[in-house]
Design a protein around this motif. Structure first.
Motif, short mmCIF file in Angstrom:
data_model
loop_
_atom_site.label_atom_id
_atom_site.label_comp_id
_atom_site.label_asym_id
_atom_site.label_seq_id
_atom_site.Cartn_x
_atom_site.Cartn_y
_atom_site.Cartn_z
N LYS A 67 0.83 -1.21 0.00
CA LYS A 67 0.00 0.00 0.00
C LYS A 67 0.86 1.26 0.00
CE LYS A 67 -4.14 -1.76 0.19
NZ LYS A 67 -5.16 -1.51 -0.80
N PHE A 68 2.05 1.17 0.57
CA PHE A 68 2.97 2.31 0.55
C PHE A 68 3.20 2.74 -0.89
CE2 PHE A 68 7.12 4.23 0.11
CZ PHE A 68 7.19 5.11 1.18
N GLU A 69 3.43 1.76 -1.74
CA GLU A 69 3.66 2.06 -3.16
C GLU A 69 2.45 2.74 -3.79
OE1 GLU A 69 6.59 1.49 -4.66
OE2 GLU A 69 7.40 0.58 -2.85
N GLU A 70 1.26 2.32 -3.40
CA GLU A 70 0.03 2.85 -4.01
C GLU A 70 -0.39 4.20 -3.44
OE1 GLU A 70 -3.09 -0.04 -3.51
OE2 GLU A 70 -1.76 -1.67 -4.12
N THR A 71 -0.08 4.44 -2.17
CA THR A 71 -0.61 5.64 -1.52
C THR A 71 0.45 6.69 -1.24
OG1 THR A 71 -0.42 4.55 0.63
CG2 THR A 71 -2.55 4.46 -0.46
N ILE A 72 1.45 6.33 -0.48
CA ILE A 72 2.44 7.32 -0.04
C ILE A 72 3.21 7.91 -1.21
CG2 ILE A 72 4.45 7.74 1.44
CD1 ILE A 72 1.83 7.11 2.98
N LEU A 73 3.56 7.08 -2.17
CA LEU A 73 4.31 7.60 -3.31
C LEU A 73 3.45 8.50 -4.19
CD1 LEU A 73 6.47 4.51 -4.32
CD2 LEU A 73 7.12 6.48 -2.94
N VAL A 74 2.13 8.42 -4.06
CA VAL A 74 1.22 9.25 -4.84
C VAL A 74 0.84 10.52 -4.08
CG1 VAL A 74 -1.08 9.32 -5.90
CG2 VAL A 74 0.32 7.27 -6.09
N ASP A 75 0.66 10.43 -2.77
CA ASP A 75 0.28 11.56 -1.92
C ASP A 75 1.53 12.35 -1.56
OD1 ASP A 75 -0.31 13.20 0.33
OD2 ASP A 75 -2.07 11.97 0.75
N GLN A 76 1.72 13.50 -2.18
CA GLN A 76 2.96 14.26 -2.02
C GLN A 76 3.22 14.67 -0.57
OE1 GLN A 76 5.59 15.10 -4.14
NE2 GLN A 76 4.64 13.42 -5.22
N ASP A 77 2.18 15.02 0.17
CA ASP A 77 2.40 15.45 1.55
C ASP A 77 2.98 14.32 2.40
OD1 ASP A 77 1.51 18.03 1.06
OD2 ASP A 77 -0.57 17.53 1.51
N TRP A 78 2.37 13.13 2.28
CA TRP A 78 2.87 11.99 3.05
C TRP A 78 4.23 11.52 2.51
CZ3 TRP A 78 1.78 10.40 7.68
CH2 TRP A 78 0.56 10.77 8.24
N TYR A 79 4.45 11.62 1.22
CA TYR A 79 5.74 11.24 0.66
C TYR A 79 6.84 12.13 1.23
CZ TYR A 79 9.39 10.10 -2.70
OH TYR A 79 10.58 9.72 -3.27
N LEU A 80 6.56 13.40 1.38
CA LEU A 80 7.56 14.32 1.94
C LEU A 80 7.80 14.03 3.42
CD1 LEU A 80 6.63 17.55 0.03
CD2 LEU A 80 8.69 16.19 -0.23
N VAL A 81 6.77 13.62 4.14
CA VAL A 81 6.97 13.20 5.54
C VAL A 81 7.93 12.02 5.56
CG1 VAL A 81 5.84 12.14 7.54
CG2 VAL A 81 4.73 14.05 6.37
N TYR A 82 7.68 11.05 4.67
CA TYR A 82 8.56 9.88 4.55
C TYR A 82 10.01 10.32 4.26
CZ TYR A 82 10.94 6.23 1.88
OH TYR A 82 11.88 5.37 1.38
N LEU A 83 10.19 11.23 3.29
CA LEU A 83 11.54 11.66 2.93
C LEU A 83 12.24 12.37 4.08
CD1 LEU A 83 11.14 12.97 -0.73
CD2 LEU A 83 12.15 10.82 0.04
N ARG A 84 11.49 13.20 4.81
CA ARG A 84 12.09 13.93 5.93
C ARG A 84 12.56 12.96 7.03
NH1 ARG A 84 11.26 19.37 5.19
NH2 ARG A 84 9.48 19.89 3.91
N ILE A 85 11.75 11.93 7.28
CA ILE A 85 12.14 10.94 8.28
C ILE A 85 13.32 10.11 7.76
CG2 ILE A 85 11.40 8.94 9.63
CD1 ILE A 85 8.53 10.14 9.50
N LYS A 86 13.23 9.71 6.52
CA LYS A 86 14.32 8.91 5.92
C LYS A 86 15.64 9.67 6.00
CE LYS A 86 15.78 6.81 1.58
NZ LYS A 86 15.52 6.67 0.16
N GLN A 87 15.57 10.97 5.79
CA GLN A 87 16.76 11.80 5.81
C GLN A 87 17.46 11.75 7.17
OE1 GLN A 87 15.95 15.96 5.12
NE2 GLN A 87 17.98 16.29 4.28
N LYS A 88 16.70 11.54 8.23
CA LYS A 88 17.30 11.46 9.56
C LYS A 88 18.14 10.19 9.73
CE LYS A 88 13.70 14.16 11.69
NZ LYS A 88 13.92 15.00 12.81
N PHE A 89 17.80 9.15 8.97
CA PHE A 89 18.50 7.87 9.09
C PHE A 89 19.51 7.63 7.98
CE2 PHE A 89 14.42 7.07 11.27
CZ PHE A 89 14.91 6.78 12.52
N GLN A 90 19.18 8.08 6.79
CA GLN A 90 20.04 7.85 5.63
C GLN A 90 20.13 9.14 4.84
OE1 GLN A 90 17.60 4.99 3.54
NE2 GLN A 90 18.82 3.28 4.29
#
Length: 162
Positions: A67-90
């Motif tokens: 579902k991540f592939e179907e939803t988060i990658l399409v919803d820009q706001d949630w995708y940016l939340v994901y990127l901001r968190i990912k940035q903290k780790f990688q």
């Protein structure tokens, strides 16, 4: 090595949501999807262990990753939340960093646009009010009485001034 608990706490802190709950509203579900994805990308932990941290089984984690592939990658706001968190780790790719920068610029432009729109509305009110006052000053005494009774009172009621 980064622990699942650290990823969980970071997702909860960044989203302001407690994702270990059994509730299923959209924001909680999307935040869980982000947790699943980050846990899978960053750790070598099994899907069963990833799920146990948020009181879910491995099949729920698999579904969440799909579902991540179907939803988060399409919803820009949630995708940016994901990127901001990912940035903290990688580290992020150049393209991912650009997406965050563009989103921040768009947010700033929208904020400026809303402020400008509000100023335009205020100026329009001032202009229309001053035009009305100028027009009233040109009326004869008889027309002024008619204006007060038939036009001004309804106008003021519409503007909620009386």
């Amino acid at each position: 090595m980064i622990e699942l608990k650290t990823i969980l706490e970071t997702v909860e802190n960044e989203t302001g949501l407690k994702i270990r709950t059994h509730k299923r509203n959209r924001n909680l579900v999307y935040a869980r999807y982000i947790y699943y994805r980050l846990a899978k990308e960053i750790t070598d932990t099994s899907l069963d262990e990833i799920g146990k941290v948020v009181n879910r089984d491995h099949s729920t984690v698999i579904n969440g990753l799909n579902k991540f592939e179907e939803t988060i990658l399409v919803d820009q706001d949630w995708y940016l939340v994901y990127l901001r968190i990912k940035q903290k780790f990688q580290g992020l790719t150049e393209e991912e960093r650009e997406k965050i920068e563009v989103k921040d610029q768009v947010a700033l432009l929208n904020q400026n646009l809303r402020a400008a729109h509000q100023k335009i509305i205020e100026l329009q009110k001032l202009t229309s009010d001053s035009e009305i006052l100028r027009w009233i000053s040109l009326l004869s005494e008889e027309d002024m009485e008619d204006f007060k009774a038939n036009r001004l009172k309804p106008y003021l009621m519409i503007r909620k001034l009386i």
